[in-house]
Design a protein around this motif. Structure first.
Motif, PDB file in Angstrom:
ATOM      1  N   LYS A   3     -19.333  29.238  57.171  1.00 24.26           N
ATOM      2  CA  LYS A   3     -19.258  27.782  57.255  1.00 24.26           C
ATOM      3  C   LYS A   3     -20.385  27.097  56.484  1.00 24.26           C
ATOM      4  O   LYS A   3     -20.262  25.933  56.118  1.00 24.26           O
ATOM      5  N   ASN A   4     -21.478  27.797  56.274  1.00 25.44           N
ATOM      6  CA  ASN A   4     -22.638  27.155  55.674  1.00 25.44           C
ATOM      7  C   ASN A   4     -22.845  27.534  54.215  1.00 25.44           C
ATOM      8  O   ASN A   4     -23.550  26.848  53.499  1.00 25.44           O
ATOM      9  N   ALA A   5     -22.230  28.624  53.784  1.00 30.00           N
ATOM     10  CA  ALA A   5     -22.402  29.080  52.406  1.00 30.00           C
ATOM     11  C   ALA A   5     -21.517  28.256  51.473  1.00 30.00           C
ATOM     12  O   ALA A   5     -20.672  27.466  51.898  1.00 30.00           O
ATOM     13  N   THR A   6     -21.711  28.443  50.186  1.00 32.94           N
ATOM     14  CA  THR A   6     -20.912  27.737  49.191  1.00 32.94           C
ATOM     15  C   THR A   6     -19.447  28.107  49.306  1.00 32.94           C
ATOM     16  O   THR A   6     -18.562  27.262  49.178  1.00 32.94           O
ATOM     17  N   VAL A   7     -19.156  29.372  49.565  1.00 35.20           N
ATOM     18  CA  VAL A   7     -17.779  29.859  49.613  1.00 35.20           C
ATOM     19  C   VAL A   7     -17.208  29.698  51.011  1.00 35.20           C
ATOM     20  O   VAL A   7     -17.856  29.999  52.009  1.00 35.20           O
ATOM     21  N   VAL A   8     -15.967  29.210  51.074  1.00 34.08           N
ATOM     22  CA  VAL A   8     -15.228  29.137  52.326  1.00 34.08           C
ATOM     23  C   VAL A   8     -14.357  30.386  52.388  1.00 34.08           C
ATOM     24  O   VAL A   8     -13.347  30.480  51.698  1.00 34.08           O
ATOM     25  N   GLY A   9     -14.764  31.373  53.175  1.00 38.68           N
ATOM     26  CA  GLY A   9     -14.023  32.621  53.197  1.00 38.68           C
ATOM     27  C   GLY A   9     -14.662  33.636  54.112  1.00 38.68           C
ATOM     28  O   GLY A   9     -15.540  33.311  54.919  1.00 38.68           O
ATOM     29  N   GLU A  10     -14.243  34.871  53.962  1.00 36.05           N
ATOM     30  CA  GLU A  10     -14.684  35.949  54.828  1.00 36.05           C
ATOM     31  C   GLU A  10     -15.785  36.783  54.168  1.00 36.05           C
ATOM     32  O   GLU A  10     -15.970  36.750  52.952  1.00 36.05           O
ATOM     33  N   GLY A 159       1.988  33.503  37.350  1.00 32.23           N
ATOM     34  CA  GLY A 159       2.127  32.828  38.634  1.00 32.23           C
ATOM     35  C   GLY A 159       0.961  33.175  39.547  1.00 32.23           C
ATOM     36  O   GLY A 159       0.634  34.343  39.731  1.00 32.23           O
ATOM     37  N   VAL A 160       0.333  32.159  40.136  1.00 27.38           N
ATOM     38  CA  VAL A 160      -0.841  32.357  40.991  1.00 27.38           C
ATOM     39  C   VAL A 160      -0.725  31.431  42.200  1.00 27.38           C
ATOM     40  O   VAL A 160      -0.758  30.207  42.055  1.00 27.38           O
ATOM     41  N   LEU A 161      -0.607  32.006  43.406  1.00 28.20           N
ATOM     42  CA  LEU A 161      -0.556  31.229  44.639  1.00 28.20           C
ATOM     43  C   LEU A 161      -1.964  30.895  45.125  1.00 28.20           C
ATOM     44  O   LEU A 161      -2.878  31.725  45.011  1.00 28.20           O
ATOM     45  N   PHE A 162      -2.138  29.721  45.699  1.00 25.23           N
ATOM     46  CA  PHE A 162      -3.384  29.404  46.386  1.00 25.23           C
ATOM     47  C   PHE A 162      -3.396  30.124  47.733  1.00 25.23           C
ATOM     48  O   PHE A 162      -2.340  30.374  48.327  1.00 25.23           O
ATOM     49  N   PRO A 163      -4.578  30.466  48.258  1.00 21.38           N
ATOM     50  CA  PRO A 163      -4.663  31.304  49.460  1.00 21.38           C
ATOM     51  C   PRO A 163      -4.410  30.572  50.777  1.00 21.38           C
ATOM     52  O   PRO A 163      -4.490  31.194  51.840  1.00 21.38           O
ATOM     53  N   ARG A 164      -4.116  29.293  50.723  1.00 23.69           N
ATOM     54  CA  ARG A 164      -3.738  28.544  51.934  1.00 23.69           C
ATOM     55  C   ARG A 164      -2.956  27.311  51.511  1.00 23.69           C
ATOM     56  O   ARG A 164      -2.964  26.909  50.333  1.00 23.69           O
ATOM     57  N   LYS A 165      -2.264  26.716  52.499  1.00 22.69           N
ATOM     58  CA  LYS A 165      -1.564  25.469  52.235  1.00 22.69           C
ATOM     59  C   LYS A 165      -2.576  24.339  52.007  1.00 22.69           C
ATOM     60  O   LYS A 165      -3.663  24.342  52.588  1.00 22.69           O
ATOM     61  N   GLU A 226     -11.960  29.433  47.228  1.00 23.77           N
ATOM     62  CA  GLU A 226     -12.309  28.145  47.810  1.00 23.77           C
ATOM     63  C   GLU A 226     -13.815  28.035  48.005  1.00 23.77           C
ATOM     64  O   GLU A 226     -14.438  28.883  48.643  1.00 23.77           O
ATOM     65  N   THR A 227     -14.394  26.984  47.450  1.00 25.50           N
ATOM     66  CA  THR A 227     -15.802  26.675  47.670  1.00 25.50           C
ATOM     67  C   THR A 227     -15.888  25.264  48.258  1.00 25.50           C
ATOM     68  O   THR A 227     -14.907  24.516  48.267  1.00 25.50           O
ATOM     69  N   ARG A 228     -17.065  24.902  48.736  1.00 23.30           N
ATOM     70  CA  ARG A 228     -17.248  23.557  49.290  1.00 23.30           C
ATOM     71  C   ARG A 228     -17.075  22.484  48.219  1.00 23.30           C
ATOM     72  O   ARG A 228     -16.809  21.327  48.518  1.00 23.30           O
ATOM     73  N   GLU A 229     -17.219  22.879  46.950  1.00 20.60           N
ATOM     74  CA  GLU A 229     -17.177  21.905  45.864  1.00 20.60           C
ATOM     75  C   GLU A 229     -15.835  21.854  45.156  1.00 20.60           C
ATOM     76  O   GLU A 229     -15.606  20.963  44.332  1.00 20.60           O
ATOM     77  N   GLY A 230     -14.952  22.805  45.445  1.00 20.70           N
ATOM     78  CA  GLY A 230     -13.661  22.829  44.776  1.00 20.70           C
ATOM     79  C   GLY A 230     -13.118  24.245  44.694  1.00 20.70           C
ATOM     80  O   GLY A 230     -13.730  25.199  45.194  1.00 20.70           O
ATOM     81  N   ASP A 255     -10.185  20.304  41.978  1.00 20.72           N
ATOM     82  CA  ASP A 255     -10.401  19.480  43.162  1.00 20.72           C
ATOM     83  C   ASP A 255      -9.805  20.146  44.401  1.00 20.72           C
ATOM     84  O   ASP A 255      -8.700  20.705  44.353  1.00 20.72           O
ATOM     85  N   LEU A 256     -10.511  20.070  45.537  1.00 23.62           N
ATOM     86  CA  LEU A 256     -10.069  20.745  46.759  1.00 23.62           C
ATOM     87  C   LEU A 256      -8.749  20.198  47.286  1.00 23.62           C
ATOM     88  O   LEU A 256      -7.879  20.965  47.710  1.00 23.62           O
ATOM     89  N   GLU A 257      -8.573  18.905  47.284  1.00 18.98           N
ATOM     90  CA  GLU A 257      -7.376  18.294  47.866  1.00 18.98           C
ATOM     91  C   GLU A 257      -6.261  18.097  46.855  1.00 18.98           C
ATOM     92  O   GLU A 257      -5.091  18.046  47.223  1.00 18.98           O
ATOM     93  N   ASP A 258      -6.601  18.013  45.588  1.00 16.13           N
ATOM     94  CA  ASP A 258      -5.607  17.861  44.520  1.00 16.13           C
ATOM     95  C   ASP A 258      -5.998  18.764  43.354  1.00 16.13           C
ATOM     96  O   ASP A 258      -6.654  18.325  42.407  1.00 16.13           O
ATOM     97  N   PRO A 259      -5.590  20.051  43.415  1.00 12.81           N
ATOM     98  CA  PRO A 259      -6.020  21.006  42.384  1.00 12.81           C
ATOM     99  C   PRO A 259      -5.444  20.747  40.996  1.00 12.81           C
ATOM    100  O   PRO A 259      -5.756  21.506  40.071  1.00 12.81           O
ATOM    101  N   SER A 260      -4.633  19.702  40.832  1.00  8.29           N
ATOM    102  CA  SER A 260      -4.221  19.350  39.477  1.00  8.29           C
ATOM    103  C   SER A 260      -5.341  18.642  38.721  1.00  8.29           C
ATOM    104  O   SER A 260      -5.255  18.453  37.507  1.00  8.29           O
TER     105      SER A 260
END
Length: 329
Positions: A3-10, A159-165, A226-230, A255-260
């Motif tokens: 939760k605190n690092a740059t990367v949002v992940g495991e 083809g590349v899927l994003f790892p979450r909706k 996914e990072t906190r910045e995009g 962009d995190l909310e609009d990756p276009s």
């Protein structure tokens, strides 16, 4: 979950890693023991490259492009304890349709990506529709492999899927193409609520004629991180020179909310064919990224890439350093 690092992940505590060589200033540096997969690795497979990996149950799983000794590519499953030494099935992945009937890839299957969304693993690859088209499949146990409806019409690749909706929708990057060795290509984004019906297509990135290393075409590479910045996206860029195509590796932050929306993008390539296993092979002068794994607590990234359509190789970087590089700092 970090939760605190740059990367949002495991956390991936056993992520393949090697420190940058002393004196090197490279943002993305090669593994000194490259390549990790060479010629004739298993069964009828002459070469394995442009393949995907994902952490699973303390080790790693992968879907591999294997060009067989008849020169036709297909997909194989593999496992690894450390992400470097791989045990790859000699037989191709046994796909079935949603009715449970055995189905086969028509003519070819290549350049897979692998991602886990919720409790399901998805494979995205290129197969013959006829003509190159994006295929989509899923598995929960690496025993039953279900081929789903194709997301998009041909001709299309990468083809590349994003790892979450995002906003309640699945997102898919792709590169519309022609039926051959396409001399053009840009990255687009498509949306779906059910993985079956796709629309809301958006242009993400175009090739940059003034940057020769990506002046012919570009294509999305690994699953975005996914990072906190995009969303951190590695991609390949291609130049056409007197000797043919040359494939190099770049990166962008979406962009995190609009990756276009592209927030930052590399001006110079991060890695380009230089080593013998990248410049000499079945298709010379290719570095093609297909998987990027990140250990969230440390920000270490391990990038799997295909080299000269003959080998599988590794490269490494630090997420914070790469983001600073993207911003021009």
């Amino acid at each position: 979950m970090s939760k605190n690092a740059t990367v949002v992940g495991e956390a991936i505590p056993n992520l393949p890693w090697q420190e940058r060589a002393e004196g090197s200033r490279e943002v993305l540096w090669r593994y000194s023991e490259n390549p990790i997969l060479g010629w004739n690795p298993v069964g009828r497979a002459a070469r394995i490259f442009n393949s995907a990996a994902w952490p699973h149950e303390g080790g790693f799983v992968g879907v591999f492009r294997a060009d067989h000794r008849n020169a036709m590519p297909d997909l194989h499953f593999g496992r690894s304890a450390d992400g470097v030494q791989w045990e790859i099935d000699a037989e191709v992945i046994p796909w079935q349709n949603e009715a449970g009937e055995r189905v086969y890839n028509r003519n070819y299957a290549y350049d897979p990506r692998l991602v886990k969304i919720d409790e399901t693993f998805y494979v995205i690859w290129c197969d013959d529709f006829p003509g190159p088209s994006i295929a989509l499949g899923q598995t929960k146990d690496f025993k039953t492999w279900v081929k789903l409806e194709r997301p998009l019409m041909p001709f299309n690749r990468n083809g590349v899927l994003f790892p979450r909706k995002i906003g309640g929708e699945y997102l898919l990057l792709s590169r519309p193409s022609d039926s051959g060795h396409t001399p053009f290509g840009d990255i687009l984004l498509s949306h779906s609520r059910d993985l079956t019906y796709w629309g809301k297509h958006r242009l993400v990135m175009q090739r940059q004629p003034n940057n020769w290393w990506e002046s012919t075409k570009i294509g999305a590479g690994p699953i975005p991180i996914e990072t906190r910045e995009g969303w951190l996206l590695f991609y390949h860029g291609v130049i056409t020179n007197c000797n043919g195509y040359v494939y190099s590796i770049g990166a962008a932050l979406l962009d995190l909310e609009d990756p276009s929306k592209v927030l930052y993008r590399t001006h110079d390539y991060l890695l380009s064919p230089e080593m013998p296993y990248e410049t000499v092979g079945f298709v010379p002068n290719v570095t093609f990224p297909c998987a990027a794994l990140c250990d969230a607590p440390t920000g270490r990234i391990c990038l799997y890439y295909g080299a000269a359509d003959s080998y599988t190789a590794l490269a490494f970087c630090q997420v914070d350093e790469l983001l600073e590089h993207l911003k021009g700092k």
